[in-house]
Design a protein around this motif. Structure first.
Motif, short mmCIF file in Angstrom:
data_model
loop_
_atom_site.label_atom_id
_atom_site.label_comp_id
_atom_site.label_asym_id
_atom_site.label_seq_id
_atom_site.Cartn_x
_atom_site.Cartn_y
_atom_site.Cartn_z
N ASN A 104 0.70 -1.13 0.03
CA ASN A 104 -0.11 -0.03 -0.01
C ASN A 104 0.89 1.18 -0.01
O ASN A 104 0.91 2.08 1.18
N ARG A 105 1.69 1.50 -1.16
CA ARG A 105 2.51 2.63 -1.36
C ARG A 105 1.72 3.88 -1.12
O ARG A 105 2.66 4.78 -0.35
N ASP A 106 0.60 4.21 -1.67
CA ASP A 106 0.18 5.60 -1.27
C ASP A 106 -0.15 5.88 0.27
O ASP A 106 -0.14 6.85 0.60
N ALA A 107 -0.44 4.87 1.02
CA ALA A 107 -0.81 4.91 2.23
C ALA A 107 0.32 5.25 3.28
O ALA A 107 0.27 5.97 4.07
N VAL A 108 1.56 4.75 2.65
CA VAL A 108 2.69 4.83 3.50
C VAL A 108 3.25 6.24 2.88
O VAL A 108 3.79 6.93 4.01
N ILE A 109 3.23 6.71 1.80
CA ILE A 109 3.35 8.19 1.35
C ILE A 109 2.72 8.94 2.34
O ILE A 109 3.17 9.97 2.75
N ALA A 110 1.53 8.67 2.30
CA ALA A 110 0.58 9.70 3.11
C ALA A 110 1.06 9.66 4.57
O ALA A 110 0.73 10.91 5.18
N ALA A 111 1.33 8.83 5.20
CA ALA A 111 1.72 8.84 6.51
C ALA A 111 3.01 9.38 6.71
O ALA A 111 3.46 10.04 7.72
N ALA A 112 3.83 9.22 5.72
CA ALA A 112 5.35 9.99 5.91
C ALA A 112 5.17 11.67 5.78
O ALA A 112 5.62 12.48 6.48
N THR A 113 4.05 11.94 4.91
CA THR A 113 3.77 13.71 4.74
C THR A 113 3.22 13.82 6.23
O THR A 113 3.29 14.88 6.63
N LYS A 114 2.15 13.01 6.64
CA LYS A 114 1.26 13.42 7.78
C LYS A 114 2.10 13.39 9.02
O LYS A 114 1.99 14.32 9.71
N HIS A 115 2.61 12.44 9.26
CA HIS A 115 3.27 12.18 10.42
C HIS A 115 4.70 12.66 10.77
O HIS A 115 5.25 12.88 11.76
N LEU A 116 5.58 12.58 9.59
CA LEU A 116 6.95 12.92 9.60
C LEU A 116 7.46 14.12 8.94
O LEU A 116 8.32 14.23 8.77
N SER A 117 6.36 15.00 8.08
CA SER A 117 6.38 16.17 7.51
C SER A 117 7.34 15.99 6.28
O SER A 117 8.35 16.89 6.09
N ILE A 118 7.60 14.69 5.65
CA ILE A 118 8.38 14.51 4.52
C ILE A 118 7.73 14.90 3.16
O ILE A 118 6.59 14.49 3.03
N PRO A 119 8.34 15.64 2.45
CA PRO A 119 7.73 16.24 1.26
C PRO A 119 7.24 14.90 0.34
O PRO A 119 7.95 13.97 0.31
N GLU A 120 5.70 15.11 0.01
CA GLU A 120 5.42 14.00 -0.94
C GLU A 120 6.20 13.80 -1.99
O GLU A 120 6.31 12.56 -2.42
N ALA A 121 6.93 14.55 -2.87
CA ALA A 121 7.75 14.35 -3.83
C ALA A 121 8.73 13.38 -3.54
O ALA A 121 9.10 12.80 -4.47
#
Length: 284
Positions: free
Chosen positions: A267-284
Protein backbone atom coordinates in the motif's frame (compact mmCIF):
# COMPACT_ATOMS: atom_id res chain seq x y z
CA UNK A 1 34.76 -6.85 14.71
CA UNK A 2 33.47 -9.13 11.98
CA UNK A 3 30.63 -11.46 12.91
CA UNK A 4 29.73 -14.44 10.75
CA UNK A 5 26.27 -15.96 10.49
CA UNK A 6 26.92 -18.69 13.05
CA UNK A 7 28.26 -16.16 15.56
CA UNK A 8 25.23 -13.93 14.99
CA UNK A 9 22.82 -16.80 15.55
CA UNK A 10 24.68 -17.92 18.67
CA UNK A 11 24.61 -14.42 20.15
CA UNK A 12 20.98 -14.00 19.20
CA UNK A 13 20.14 -17.20 21.06
CA UNK A 14 18.69 -18.82 17.95
CA UNK A 15 21.15 -21.47 16.79
CA UNK A 16 19.10 -22.10 13.63
CA UNK A 17 17.56 -20.28 10.71
CA UNK A 18 16.75 -16.68 11.60
CA UNK A 19 13.13 -16.01 10.70
CA UNK A 20 10.29 -13.87 11.94
CA UNK A 21 8.36 -16.53 13.80
CA UNK A 22 6.58 -17.36 17.01
CA UNK A 23 8.62 -16.63 20.12
CA UNK A 24 10.08 -19.51 22.06
CA UNK A 25 10.70 -19.87 25.75
CA UNK A 26 8.87 -20.63 28.94
CA UNK A 27 5.17 -19.95 28.95
CA UNK A 28 5.11 -18.15 32.26
CA UNK A 29 2.05 -16.42 33.58
CA UNK A 30 1.69 -13.13 31.70
CA UNK A 31 2.17 -10.09 33.87
CA UNK A 32 2.67 -6.37 33.73
CA UNK A 33 5.55 -5.28 31.50
CA UNK A 34 7.40 -2.00 30.96
CA UNK A 35 5.46 1.10 31.94
CA UNK A 36 2.59 -0.97 33.25
CA UNK A 37 1.92 -2.83 30.00
CA UNK A 38 -0.52 -5.60 30.79
CA UNK A 39 -0.90 -9.07 29.42
CA UNK A 40 -2.79 -9.68 26.22
CA UNK A 41 -6.48 -9.16 25.91
CA UNK A 42 -8.22 -11.30 23.36
CA UNK A 43 -8.80 -9.71 19.93
CA UNK A 44 -12.32 -8.42 19.73
CA UNK A 45 -12.73 -8.42 23.48
CA UNK A 46 -11.57 -5.84 25.99
CA UNK A 47 -9.09 -3.04 25.44
CA UNK A 48 -6.19 -3.45 22.99
CA UNK A 49 -2.87 -4.40 24.60
CA UNK A 50 -0.30 -1.58 24.60
CA UNK A 51 3.06 -2.33 22.94
CA UNK A 52 5.90 0.19 22.92
CA UNK A 53 8.32 -0.24 20.00
CA UNK A 54 11.71 1.49 19.78
CA UNK A 55 12.45 3.18 16.44
CA UNK A 56 14.78 5.91 15.19
CA UNK A 57 13.16 9.31 15.36
CA UNK A 58 12.08 10.98 12.12
CA UNK A 59 13.36 8.45 9.57
CA UNK A 60 11.22 7.43 6.62
CA UNK A 61 11.10 3.79 7.75
CA UNK A 62 8.63 4.82 10.47
CA UNK A 63 6.11 5.65 7.74
CA UNK A 64 5.55 1.95 6.97
CA UNK A 65 4.44 1.24 10.53
CA UNK A 66 2.60 4.52 10.99
CA UNK A 67 0.55 3.77 7.88
CA UNK A 68 -0.29 0.32 9.24
CA UNK A 69 -1.32 1.85 12.57
CA UNK A 70 -3.56 4.37 10.77
CA UNK A 71 -5.13 1.52 8.78
CA UNK A 72 -5.87 -0.48 11.92
CA UNK A 73 -3.65 -3.43 11.01
CA UNK A 74 -2.34 -3.82 14.56
CA UNK A 75 -5.73 -3.13 16.12
CA UNK A 76 -7.23 -6.14 14.30
CA UNK A 77 -4.98 -8.33 16.43
CA UNK A 78 -5.75 -6.41 19.62
CA UNK A 79 -2.49 -4.42 19.60
CA UNK A 80 -2.23 -0.73 20.47
CA UNK A 81 1.23 0.05 19.05
CA UNK A 82 3.17 3.13 20.16
CA UNK A 83 6.36 4.02 18.28
CA UNK A 84 8.94 5.50 20.64
CA UNK A 85 11.57 7.46 18.70
CA UNK A 86 15.21 7.59 19.75
CA UNK A 87 18.16 9.61 18.48
CA UNK A 88 20.22 6.49 17.72
CA UNK A 89 20.34 2.73 18.25
CA UNK A 90 22.70 3.13 21.22
CA UNK A 91 20.04 5.03 23.19
CA UNK A 92 17.31 2.66 22.01
CA UNK A 93 19.26 -0.37 23.26
CA UNK A 94 19.64 1.26 26.68
CA UNK A 95 15.89 1.87 26.75
CA UNK A 96 15.14 -1.77 25.92
CA UNK A 97 17.45 -3.01 28.66
CA UNK A 98 15.96 -0.55 31.15
CA UNK A 99 12.42 -1.68 30.31
CA UNK A 100 11.37 1.69 28.89
CA UNK A 101 10.18 -0.07 25.71
CA UNK A 102 8.94 -3.62 25.22
CA UNK A 103 10.33 -4.31 21.73
CA UNK A 104 13.31 -3.00 19.75
CA UNK A 105 13.22 -3.02 15.93
CA UNK A 106 16.36 -1.20 14.84
CA UNK A 107 19.93 -2.11 13.85
CA UNK A 108 21.24 -5.29 15.55
CA UNK A 109 24.83 -4.52 16.52
CA UNK A 110 24.24 -2.74 19.84
CA UNK A 111 21.86 -5.38 21.26
CA UNK A 112 24.26 -8.11 20.11
CA UNK A 113 27.08 -6.34 21.96
CA UNK A 114 24.88 -6.23 25.06
CA UNK A 115 24.22 -9.98 24.70
CA UNK A 116 27.97 -10.61 24.50
CA UNK A 117 28.32 -8.71 27.77
CA UNK A 118 25.76 -10.92 29.47
CA UNK A 119 22.48 -9.03 29.04
CA UNK A 120 19.50 -11.38 28.61
CA UNK A 121 18.16 -10.18 25.24
CA UNK A 122 16.84 -12.36 22.42
CA UNK A 123 16.50 -11.75 18.69
CA UNK A 124 13.11 -12.78 17.32
CA UNK A 125 13.91 -12.24 13.66
CA UNK A 126 14.78 -9.87 10.84
CA UNK A 127 11.97 -7.53 9.84
CA UNK A 128 13.87 -5.47 7.26
CA UNK A 129 16.76 -7.10 5.41
CA UNK A 130 18.28 -4.60 3.00
CA UNK A 131 20.45 -1.74 4.25
CA UNK A 132 19.06 1.28 2.34
CA UNK A 133 21.97 3.65 2.92
CA UNK A 134 24.24 5.73 0.73
CA UNK A 135 27.24 7.88 1.62
CA UNK A 136 26.84 11.44 0.40
CA UNK A 137 29.61 13.99 0.10
CA UNK A 138 30.10 17.62 -0.75
CA UNK A 139 31.14 18.27 -4.35
CA UNK A 140 34.79 18.85 -3.40
CA UNK A 141 34.94 15.28 -2.03
CA UNK A 142 35.35 13.18 -5.16
CA UNK A 143 35.68 9.76 -3.47
CA UNK A 144 35.94 8.06 -0.08
CA UNK A 145 39.73 8.28 -0.32
CA UNK A 146 39.43 12.09 -0.11
CA UNK A 147 37.95 11.96 3.40
CA UNK A 148 41.13 11.88 5.55
CA UNK A 149 41.49 15.39 6.92
CA UNK A 150 37.77 16.07 6.47
CA UNK A 151 34.65 15.73 8.63
CA UNK A 152 32.18 12.83 8.45
CA UNK A 153 28.79 12.82 10.17
CA UNK A 154 27.59 9.94 12.33
CA UNK A 155 24.55 9.54 14.57
CA UNK A 156 26.50 8.79 17.75
CA UNK A 157 29.72 6.93 18.55
CA UNK A 158 29.10 3.22 17.97
CA UNK A 159 25.72 3.59 16.25
CA UNK A 160 24.84 2.11 12.85
CA UNK A 161 25.95 5.21 10.94
CA UNK A 162 29.32 5.07 12.68
CA UNK A 163 29.68 1.34 11.97
CA UNK A 164 28.83 1.79 8.28
CA UNK A 165 31.42 4.51 7.75
CA UNK A 166 34.17 2.66 9.65
CA UNK A 167 33.42 -0.56 7.76
CA UNK A 168 33.80 1.26 4.45
CA UNK A 169 37.08 2.75 5.62
CA UNK A 170 38.36 -0.72 6.53
CA UNK A 171 37.24 -2.11 3.17
CA UNK A 172 39.08 0.58 1.23
CA UNK A 173 42.02 0.91 3.65
CA UNK A 174 41.25 4.49 4.63
CA UNK A 175 42.73 5.71 7.91
CA UNK A 176 39.76 6.40 10.19
CA UNK A 177 42.08 8.18 12.66
CA UNK A 178 42.67 10.86 10.03
CA UNK A 179 38.95 11.65 9.78
CA UNK A 180 36.96 13.91 12.09
CA UNK A 181 33.76 12.07 13.16
CA UNK A 182 30.95 14.49 14.07
CA UNK A 183 27.93 13.15 16.04
CA UNK A 184 24.89 14.74 14.39
CA UNK A 185 21.90 12.47 15.03
CA UNK A 186 19.52 10.59 12.68
CA UNK A 187 19.94 10.82 8.91
CA UNK A 188 17.46 13.72 8.45
CA UNK A 189 19.74 15.83 10.64
CA UNK A 190 22.83 14.58 8.80
CA UNK A 191 21.26 15.70 5.50
CA UNK A 192 20.60 19.18 6.88
CA UNK A 193 24.20 19.44 8.08
CA UNK A 194 25.43 18.38 4.63
CA UNK A 195 23.21 20.92 2.88
CA UNK A 196 24.46 23.65 5.22
CA UNK A 197 28.09 22.69 4.57
CA UNK A 198 28.76 21.93 8.24
CA UNK A 199 30.26 18.53 7.37
CA UNK A 200 31.98 17.09 4.32
CA UNK A 201 30.28 13.69 4.08
CA UNK A 202 27.90 11.36 5.87
CA UNK A 203 25.50 8.43 5.58
CA UNK A 204 21.92 8.94 4.43
CA UNK A 205 18.91 6.83 3.55
CA UNK A 206 17.81 6.43 -0.08
CA UNK A 207 14.85 8.72 0.62
CA UNK A 208 17.21 11.42 1.92
CA UNK A 209 19.18 11.19 -1.31
CA UNK A 210 15.99 11.77 -3.32
CA UNK A 211 15.40 14.93 -1.30
CA UNK A 212 18.72 16.43 -2.48
CA UNK A 213 18.92 14.94 -6.00
CA UNK A 214 18.84 18.41 -7.56
CA UNK A 215 21.42 19.87 -5.18
CA UNK A 216 24.64 20.47 -7.17
CA UNK A 217 26.72 20.59 -3.99
CA UNK A 218 26.02 16.97 -2.97
CA UNK A 219 26.65 13.63 -4.66
CA UNK A 220 26.86 9.92 -3.87
CA UNK A 221 30.18 8.45 -2.76
CA UNK A 222 28.99 4.89 -2.10
CA UNK A 223 25.91 2.66 -2.10
CA UNK A 224 26.05 0.80 1.20
CA UNK A 225 23.53 -1.85 0.11
CA UNK A 226 25.94 -2.84 -2.65
CA UNK A 227 29.08 -2.53 -0.54
CA UNK A 228 27.66 -4.73 2.25
CA UNK A 229 24.84 -6.84 0.74
CA UNK A 230 24.71 -9.20 3.75
CA UNK A 231 24.15 -6.52 6.40
CA UNK A 232 20.59 -6.34 7.73
CA UNK A 233 18.61 -3.22 8.51
CA UNK A 234 16.26 -4.05 11.41
CA UNK A 235 16.15 -6.97 13.84
CA UNK A 236 13.47 -7.48 16.49
CA UNK A 237 14.91 -7.80 20.00
CA UNK A 238 13.16 -8.29 23.35
CA UNK A 239 14.29 -9.06 26.88
CA UNK A 240 14.30 -12.73 27.83
CA UNK A 241 11.94 -11.97 30.72
CA UNK A 242 9.40 -10.58 28.24
CA UNK A 243 9.31 -13.95 26.48
CA UNK A 244 8.87 -15.69 29.82
CA UNK A 245 6.25 -13.34 31.29
CA UNK A 246 4.31 -12.09 28.26
CA UNK A 247 4.62 -14.86 25.71
CA UNK A 248 1.00 -14.77 24.40
CA UNK A 249 1.12 -11.01 23.93
CA UNK A 250 4.52 -11.20 22.25
CA UNK A 251 3.38 -13.91 19.87
CA UNK A 252 0.37 -11.83 18.88
CA UNK A 253 2.57 -8.77 18.36
CA UNK A 254 5.05 -10.66 16.12
CA UNK A 255 2.19 -11.84 13.89
CA UNK A 256 0.62 -8.37 13.76
CA UNK A 257 4.02 -6.80 13.02
CA UNK A 258 4.58 -9.25 10.15
CA UNK A 259 1.17 -8.39 8.72
CA UNK A 260 1.86 -4.66 9.12
CA UNK A 261 5.11 -4.74 7.15
CA UNK A 262 3.54 -6.81 4.38
CA UNK A 263 0.47 -4.58 4.23
CA UNK A 264 2.63 -1.44 4.06
CA UNK A 265 4.72 -2.80 1.20
CA UNK A 266 1.51 -3.45 -0.73
CA UNK A 267 0.00 0.00 0.00
CA UNK A 268 2.48 2.54 -1.28
CA UNK A 269 0.06 5.49 -1.31
CA UNK A 270 -0.85 4.96 2.34
CA UNK A 271 2.82 4.90 3.33
CA UNK A 272 3.49 8.13 1.43
CA UNK A 273 0.48 9.72 3.11
CA UNK A 274 1.79 8.65 6.54
CA UNK A 275 5.24 10.07 5.74
CA UNK A 276 3.78 13.47 4.88
CA UNK A 277 1.26 13.46 7.75
CA UNK A 278 3.40 12.21 10.62
CA UNK A 279 6.99 12.88 9.55
CA UNK A 280 6.59 16.08 7.50
CA UNK A 281 8.47 14.50 4.58
CA UNK A 282 7.57 16.22 1.27
CA UNK A 283 5.31 14.03 -0.85
CA UNK A 284 7.55 14.33 -3.91
Amino acid sequence: GRMDRRRFLTLAGLGGALALSACTGARGTPGAGPQGQEAATSPGGGSPAKITLATIRGIFDQAYLLAAIDAGIYARDGIDLELVGFQDDVAATRALIAGEVLVYDIAPARPLSAIEQGTALKALGVSYARLPFVILGRKEVTSLSDLPGKSVAIGAPGDLNDQIVRALFRKYQIDANAVSFVPIGPTPQIIQALIAGKIDAGPALFVNEFQVKDNPDLHRLADVSQEFPNWVRFVLFVKQETIERQDPLLRRFVLAHSKAWRWALENRDAVIAAATKHLSIPEA
